[in-house]
Structure formats: structure tokens, C-alpha cells
Design a protein around this motif. Structure first.
Motif, mmCIF file in Angstrom:
data_model
loop_
_atom_site.group_PDB
_atom_site.id
_atom_site.type_symbol
_atom_site.label_atom_id
_atom_site.label_comp_id
_atom_site.label_asym_id
_atom_site.label_seq_id
_atom_site.Cartn_x
_atom_site.Cartn_y
_atom_site.Cartn_z
ATOM 1 N N TYR A 139 0.828 -1.203 0.000
ATOM 2 C CA TYR A 139 0.000 0.000 0.000
ATOM 3 C C TYR A 139 0.866 1.259 0.000
ATOM 4 O O TYR A 139 1.854 1.349 0.732
ATOM 5 C CB TYR A 139 -0.863 0.079 1.262
ATOM 6 C CG TYR A 139 -2.005 -0.891 1.376
ATOM 7 C CD1 TYR A 139 -2.818 -1.210 0.291
ATOM 8 C CD2 TYR A 139 -2.316 -1.461 2.606
ATOM 9 C CE1 TYR A 139 -3.885 -2.084 0.427
ATOM 10 C CE2 TYR A 139 -3.386 -2.335 2.756
ATOM 11 C CZ TYR A 139 -4.166 -2.644 1.659
ATOM 12 O OH TYR A 139 -5.231 -3.510 1.804
ATOM 13 N N VAL A 140 0.467 2.252 -0.810
ATOM 14 C CA VAL A 140 0.849 3.639 -0.564
ATOM 15 C C VAL A 140 -0.399 4.297 0.001
ATOM 16 O O VAL A 140 -1.435 4.358 -0.670
ATOM 17 C CB VAL A 140 1.325 4.350 -1.848
ATOM 18 C CG1 VAL A 140 1.443 5.852 -1.605
ATOM 19 C CG2 VAL A 140 2.680 3.809 -2.283
ATOM 20 N N PHE A 141 -0.307 4.758 1.235
ATOM 21 C CA PHE A 141 -1.482 5.206 1.983
ATOM 22 C C PHE A 141 -1.398 6.717 2.192
ATOM 23 O O PHE A 141 -0.576 7.208 2.973
ATOM 24 C CB PHE A 141 -1.541 4.474 3.324
ATOM 25 C CG PHE A 141 -2.869 4.578 4.018
ATOM 26 C CD1 PHE A 141 -3.879 3.665 3.737
ATOM 27 C CD2 PHE A 141 -3.117 5.575 4.940
ATOM 28 C CE1 PHE A 141 -5.113 3.742 4.378
ATOM 29 C CE2 PHE A 141 -4.340 5.659 5.586
ATOM 30 C CZ PHE A 141 -5.339 4.751 5.307
ATOM 31 N N ILE A 142 -2.239 7.454 1.458
ATOM 32 C CA ILE A 142 -2.254 8.913 1.527
ATOM 33 C C ILE A 142 -3.265 9.342 2.587
ATOM 34 O O ILE A 142 -4.438 8.956 2.535
ATOM 35 C CB ILE A 142 -2.627 9.510 0.165
ATOM 36 C CG1 ILE A 142 -1.582 9.125 -0.887
ATOM 37 C CG2 ILE A 142 -2.764 11.027 0.248
ATOM 38 C CD1 ILE A 142 -2.005 9.413 -2.314
ATOM 39 N N THR A 143 -2.826 10.140 3.533
ATOM 40 C CA THR A 143 -3.737 10.570 4.599
ATOM 41 C C THR A 143 -3.281 11.888 5.204
ATOM 42 O O THR A 143 -2.098 12.225 5.174
ATOM 43 C CB THR A 143 -3.838 9.498 5.706
ATOM 44 O OG1 THR A 143 -4.783 9.924 6.696
ATOM 45 C CG2 THR A 143 -2.500 9.243 6.380
ATOM 46 N N HIS A 144 -4.243 12.638 5.720
ATOM 47 C CA HIS A 144 -3.902 13.821 6.507
ATOM 48 C C HIS A 144 -4.118 13.556 7.993
ATOM 49 O O HIS A 144 -3.853 14.416 8.821
ATOM 50 C CB HIS A 144 -4.752 15.027 6.072
ATOM 51 C CG HIS A 144 -6.223 14.857 6.305
ATOM 52 N ND1 HIS A 144 -7.116 14.566 5.293
ATOM 53 C CD2 HIS A 144 -6.973 14.926 7.422
ATOM 54 C CE1 HIS A 144 -8.337 14.473 5.781
ATOM 55 N NE2 HIS A 144 -8.279 14.680 7.089
ATOM 56 N N ASP A 145 -4.586 12.364 8.327
ATOM 57 C CA ASP A 145 -4.912 12.003 9.712
ATOM 58 C C ASP A 145 -3.735 11.255 10.327
ATOM 59 O O ASP A 145 -3.472 10.098 10.004
ATOM 60 C CB ASP A 145 -6.175 11.131 9.721
ATOM 61 C CG ASP A 145 -6.732 10.923 11.122
ATOM 62 O OD1 ASP A 145 -5.930 10.892 12.079
ATOM 63 O OD2 ASP A 145 -7.959 10.769 11.258
ATOM 64 N N LEU A 146 -3.035 11.902 11.230
ATOM 65 C CA LEU A 146 -1.836 11.295 11.805
ATOM 66 C C LEU A 146 -2.175 10.120 12.712
ATOM 67 O O LEU A 146 -1.360 9.205 12.875
ATOM 68 C CB LEU A 146 -1.029 12.341 12.574
ATOM 69 C CG LEU A 146 -0.493 13.509 11.735
ATOM 70 C CD1 LEU A 146 0.465 14.354 12.550
ATOM 71 C CD2 LEU A 146 0.185 13.025 10.469
ATOM 72 N N ALA A 147 -3.365 10.115 13.302
ATOM 73 C CA ALA A 147 -3.764 8.963 14.117
ATOM 74 C C ALA A 147 -3.924 7.729 13.238
ATOM 75 O O ALA A 147 -3.533 6.623 13.619
ATOM 76 C CB ALA A 147 -5.066 9.267 14.856
ATOM 77 N N VAL A 148 -4.485 7.908 12.051
ATOM 78 C CA VAL A 148 -4.627 6.801 11.103
ATOM 79 C C VAL A 148 -3.260 6.334 10.629
ATOM 80 O O VAL A 148 -2.981 5.134 10.552
ATOM 81 C CB VAL A 148 -5.515 7.223 9.908
ATOM 82 C CG1 VAL A 148 -5.454 6.180 8.792
ATOM 83 C CG2 VAL A 148 -6.952 7.430 10.362
ATOM 84 N N ALA A 149 -2.378 7.286 10.304
ATOM 85 C CA ALA A 149 -1.022 6.928 9.874
ATOM 86 C C ALA A 149 -0.290 6.166 10.974
ATOM 87 O O ALA A 149 0.413 5.184 10.715
ATOM 88 C CB ALA A 149 -0.241 8.188 9.492
ATOM 89 N N GLN A 150 -0.477 6.596 12.197
ATOM 90 C CA GLN A 150 0.164 5.956 13.338
ATOM 91 C C GLN A 150 -0.306 4.511 13.497
ATOM 92 O O GLN A 150 0.472 3.608 13.777
ATOM 93 C CB GLN A 150 -0.156 6.761 14.603
ATOM 94 C CG GLN A 150 0.470 6.246 15.869
ATOM 95 C CD GLN A 150 -0.013 7.028 17.076
ATOM 96 O OE1 GLN A 150 -1.198 7.230 17.264
ATOM 97 N NE2 GLN A 150 0.915 7.500 17.881
ATOM 98 N N PHE A 151 -1.581 4.312 13.263
ATOM 99 C CA PHE A 151 -2.185 2.987 13.420
ATOM 100 C C PHE A 151 -1.822 2.046 12.276
ATOM 101 O O PHE A 151 -1.652 0.839 12.482
ATOM 102 C CB PHE A 151 -3.705 3.143 13.497
ATOM 103 C CG PHE A 151 -4.479 1.855 13.482
ATOM 104 C CD1 PHE A 151 -4.685 1.146 14.657
ATOM 105 C CD2 PHE A 151 -5.013 1.351 12.308
ATOM 106 C CE1 PHE A 151 -5.410 -0.040 14.655
ATOM 107 C CE2 PHE A 151 -5.739 0.178 12.288
ATOM 108 C CZ PHE A 151 -5.927 -0.532 13.469
#
Length: 537
Positions: free
Chosen positions: A480-492
Motif C-alpha cells: 500500500y501507498v497510503f495517503i492521509t492527513h490524519d496522523l492517528a490513522v497513519a500511526q495505526f
């Protein structure tokens, strides 16, 4: 009392009430956060306050705005002038053929037909300044603004009529933490300076904890609990509130992952190599600006990006809106052609492939988009939507032969096969995102770009979809390349992350390293902007 709602009930046809005997109030200068999962009735309440319910809806109960009963009024005279609504996605509410100035002029002349052009211009410029937009940009069009700036435009247009009550319906859902923080600070400052009431409809619990005076929790059309942030978050009383809080992914600098990371030791094989990737857009000026970076109007969306993605890992791209994350993802898949640079996938240079050659590669490289409702044809049922890639890539000869594969993949993503004959409008956001995942998996790809795949979902559904994606990653051996602005999601969710700012990668490394010990000032500012929930599960 600025707003009083008593025994509000809303039904659609003969269905069960979407809103069931709801009572609450709001004082001038106060902010009330309305939280709950998708379908609980939050947005229906907001639309009830300005009589924007669809045809066939039945409203019972009373709504008083500044002492005036408005629930049964048909002329809409209070709409905009007393109560203003800020929608979730301003891009779907702004006409792409109209400048920002023309939008403002239309709002003013609709309510004040005799207003002079001079007074209208003054009012529009004042409203833009109130949300920190330079009035010189008034002649520009919506596509020339970032997501955060468009949301500011939406607020400015709402403020033109000087409402005393603002309804903000998920105003920061698709925005990164820094821009979301700026928007909420902007609304808070305006609320206090103008003594406005603010009803904030959201699924972002961190946001209501930081910016709302009181919180109301909705479940199944009813308000089941109210109180201030400390009462709701530290001592929840209702079982649903407890369940909602337990499902939230919130940023924890002291503990990088609530569960074991996906893949701390990824395969040494590099499946994707991106080198010196560049993409520019022209937002103004003349043709000469396409070739001259120093001229105004050229935006360097991607400016010399270098990436190495290992097979089997989840690599996160984070940063604020306009930083180049989505453009990078689309350039990797050649959905947009980069101006310069190299993209090598599984040993193949993609930038030099002809369209027919690239089409064959796309069976191995798929994308999950941010808003599932915007990426499905409303006239195609679930079965056809999921089966379509099989026909496009000639994996099956006809729809009949795709039946078994489609049913199997729907079951894999946790959907009942009986939903196959439903249409996008018949499904919830969480169900539709699962359909999007099924469609991405149907060609058995190796690599998926996930562009904000859970940002439009409420907290409990977010957790479900992320766990599903993690399980599918292991089962199908995906990268996966996972694009997000949510750091909690990135952390998880992410093994490694790269932080983007103004088209460049300013920092990258293991998720734990970057988020607990950031080196770049921009990364530090992102972390500082995260709303904190005043409790620890």
C-alpha cells in the motif's frame, strides 16, 4: 436563547424516524458539538433548522431561532439571513464556472435585489478578509483554491448575510490537521467576535473536545447524552457513548500503535522506485508560464520527489492539503503524466509506456479513492461496478462469467452478496467504501494507492475499514501507498511515512521514529495541530 429545538421528529415516508423527539438549545456565542456515527440523524437536524429537507420528509416539533418559530415557515426568509449552513464539501457546492466574486454577488442579490454593485463589492471583500482571503483573489475560480481555501470561501459566503447562527456540517472532514485547526480557530474567532451560535456537526471527537462548549451524542435518531467535554469523554454514561469512544483512533505520542504494526521487517525487494518526480500546474498567466517557473501562476505540485517502496509494506504519505500527496499518487499510477522523473514498478519504467501497455500494468496497480460516492456511477449497481475492471482488462469475457469472482470478493470485504443488485445511493458510506476496496482487489493487484480512503467515514466505521484493509493486505500480499492527513490513522496503519510540504518530501522514516522524534519544523507543526481528546482509553 438563540436556538430552541423541542421534540423535533423527522421521517422520510413510512420509514422509522431519522430524528426522534430531539430537544436541545443553544445560546448566543456558544458552540454545541453534535456527534455520532453515519445515519444517526446529525445532518438531518442541521437541514431541519433551515428547512432544506428533501421532498416527502415530514417534520414535527418546534424550532425557535431568536424567538421566531421557523419550523413550519415556507418562505425561507430566515435562511441565510438568520441561519447559515456551511456544507461538508465546498467543491460540490461551488459552481466551477463562476468566480468567487460572482458567487458572493449571487448570494447578496438573491436576498437584497436593490443592493448596489459598490456596496456588494465592499461586502464581499469584507467577508473574504474576515476569513483571511486576499480580496484580490475574488476573481479566481473554485478550482484555483486548495481544499482549505475553498472551505474558507464557503464560510465567507455564509457570513455575507450576517447570520446569528452557523451550522457547520462536517466542515473539516477532508482537510488536514493544520488547515482543519485554522478553519476551526477561524470559526471560533468569528463566533466570539460576532456572538454567533455554532452548531458543529462532526464525527471528529478531537475537534469537539477542543472547540465546543457542550457536546450532544446522537444514536439512532435521538440525543442519548449531553454535557461538556470532560463529562462526555472522562465519564461517559450511555453505552453507545462508551462504545463510540472505544472505537476512536486518536494520536498517542506515548504509544505508537494500538496494535502490533503491520510489517516492521518488510521484504528487501523494492517494488516501486520513484526518482526526481515533478508535476506542475498552471493556475493563471499565459502559455509562457507553462515553461517558466519564476512566473506567477505555476504551482509545483510535485517537486523532485524520490521514493523507495518495499514489497509488502504500507508506506504513508502525509501533509496538508495542496502539499502534493494526491498528485504524487496519481503520477505513480500514470493517471496524470508527470512532467519529469522516473517511476519504476516491478522493474518496468512506467513513464515511457504507451497507453495500451500502461492499461495492462493497471491490472497490477489499483487505487482506492477518497470519496466512494464520487467514484461510482449512480446508474451502475454494485455487481457491475465491481465486475467492470474484469471486463476492462479482459480477465473475463462477459458479466455472467464474473459472477462467482464478484460474490467471493464481496464476501472477502465483509459484504452480503445480496447487496450486489443495490445502487450506490442505497448503501452507507462504510458499505460503499468496502465496495471500493472490492473493486480495487478484483483484478488481484500487487500494489494499491489508497487516497484518503477513510477520511469521509465516522470513527467506528474507520476502525472497521482499516482493520479490513490490514487483513486483506496480509491475505493478498499487497503493498500500500497510503495517503492521509490524519496522523492517528497513519500511526495505526503505516510502517513508514513520508511528510510532504509544497511538493517536496521534507522528512521520512519509520512511523515511530518520525512521529515521536520529528526533525523537520513542518512535521513538528503538524503534530502540534492535532486536537487532543482529554482522556486515554
Amino acid at each position: 436563547m438563540l436556538l430552541e429545538v423541542e421534540n423535533l421528529t423527522v421521517t422520510y415516508g413510512d420509514d422509522l424516524p431519522a430524528v426522534n423527539r430531539v430537544t436541545f438549545n443553544l445560546q448566543a456565542g456558544e458552540a454545541l458539538g453534535l456527534i455520532g456515527e453515519s445515519g444517526c440523524g446529525k445532518s438531518t437536524i442541521g437541514r431541519s433548522l433551515i428547512n432544506l429537507l428533501p421532498k416527502g420528509a415530514n417534520l414535527e416539533g418546534t424550532i425557535y431561532v431568536d424567538g421566531e418559530e421557523v419550523a413550519k415557515k415556507k418562505d425561507g426568509s430566515w435562511r441565510g439571513e438568520k441561519v447559515g449552513l456551511i456544507f461538508q464539501d465546498p467543491m460540490t457546492r461551488l459552481d466551477p464556472l463562476m468566480s468567487i466574486y460572482d458567487h458572493g454577488l449571487e448570494v447578496l442579490t438573491s436576498h437584497y435585489p436593490r443592493i448596489s454593485r459598490k456596496d456588494a463589492q465592499k461586502k464581499i471583500y469584507e467577508s473574504l478578509r474576515a476569513v483571511r482571503i486576499d480580496p484580490t483573489r475574488a476573481k479566481q475560480y473554485p478550482h484555483q483554491f486548495s481544499g482549505g481555501m475553498r472551505q474558507r470561501v464557503a464560510i465567507a459566503l455564509t457570513l455575507l448575510l450576517d447570520p446569528i447562527l452557523l451550522i457547520a456540517d462536517e466542515p473539516t472532514t477532508s482537510l488536514d490537521v493544520t488547515v482543519a485547526s485554522e478553519i476551526l480557530k477561524e470559526l471560533t474567532a468569528l463566533r466570539k467576535s460576532r456572538s454567533l451560535g455554532l452548531l458543529l456537526v462532526t464525527h471528529d471527537l478531537g475537534m469537539v473536545a477542543e472547540y465546543c462548549d457542550r457536546i450532544a451524542v446522537m444514536y439512532d435518531g435521538a440525543i442519548v447524552e449531553t454535557g461538556n467535554a470532560d463529562q462526555i469523554f472522562k465519564e461517559p454514561q450511555h453505552p453507545y457513548t462508551k462504545k463510540l469512544l472505544a472505537s476512536v483512533l486518536h494520536f498517542r505520542p506515548e504509544a505508537i500503535a494500538p496494535e502490533p504494526p503491520n510489517n516492521l521487517n518488510p521484504s528487501p525487494k523494492v517494488i516501486l522506485n520513484v526518482s526526481k518526480l515533478k508535476k506542475r500546474y498552471v493556475t493563471g498567466g499565459n502559455l509562457l508560464t507553462r515553461f517558466m517557473d519564476r512566473k506567477q501562476g505555476v504551482v509545483k505540485a510535485v517537486d523532485g520527489v524520490n521514493l523507495e517502496i518495499f514489497a509488502g509494506e504500507t508506506f504513508g504519505l502525509i501533509g496538508e492539503s495542496g502539499s502534493g500527496k494526491s498528485t504524487t499518487g496519481r503520477a505513480i499510477l500514470q493517471l496524470i503524466k508527470p512532467d519529469r522523473g522516473s517511476v519504476v514498478f516491478d522493474g518496468v519504467e512506467l513513464t515511457t509506456l504507451k497507453p495500451e501497455q500502461m492499461r495492462k500494468m493497471r491490472a497490477k496497480m489499483q487505487m482506492i479513492f477518497q470519496d466512494p460516492r464520487a467514484c461510482f456511477s449512480p446508474s451502475m449497481d454494485v455487481f457491475r461496478s465491481v465486475a467492470d475492471p474484469l471486463l476492462i482488462h479482459r480477465i473475463v469475457p462477459n458479466l455472467e462469467s464474473a459472477l462467482d469472482r464478484v460474490y467471493k470478493i464481496l464476501e472477502k470485504v465483509g459484504l452480503d452478496t445480496q447487496l450486489a443488485d443495490r445502487y450506490p445511493s442505497d448503501l452507507s458510506g462504510g458499505q460503499l467504501q468496502r465496495v471500493a476496496i472490492a473493486r480495487a482487489l478484483i483484478t488481484n493487484p500487487q500494489f494499491i494507492v489508497c487516497d484518503e480512503p477513510v477520511s469521509m467515514l465516522d470513527a467506528s466505521v474507520q476502525s472497521q475499514v482499516l482493520r479490513l484493509m490490514r487483513d486483506l493486505k496480509a491475505e493478498f500480499k499487497l503493498t500500500y501507498v497510503f495517503i492521509t492527513h490524519d496522523l492517528a490513522v497513519a500511526q495505526f496503519f503505516c510502517d513508514r511515512i513520508a511528510v510532504m510540504q509544497k511538493g517536496k518530501i521534507v522528512e521520512q522514516g519509520l512511523t515511530e521514529s518520525v512521529l515521536t522524534n520529528p526533525q523537520h519544523e513542518y512535521t513538528k507543526s503538524l503534530l502540534a495541530s492535532i486536537p487532543r481528546i482529554p482522556y486515554v482509553i
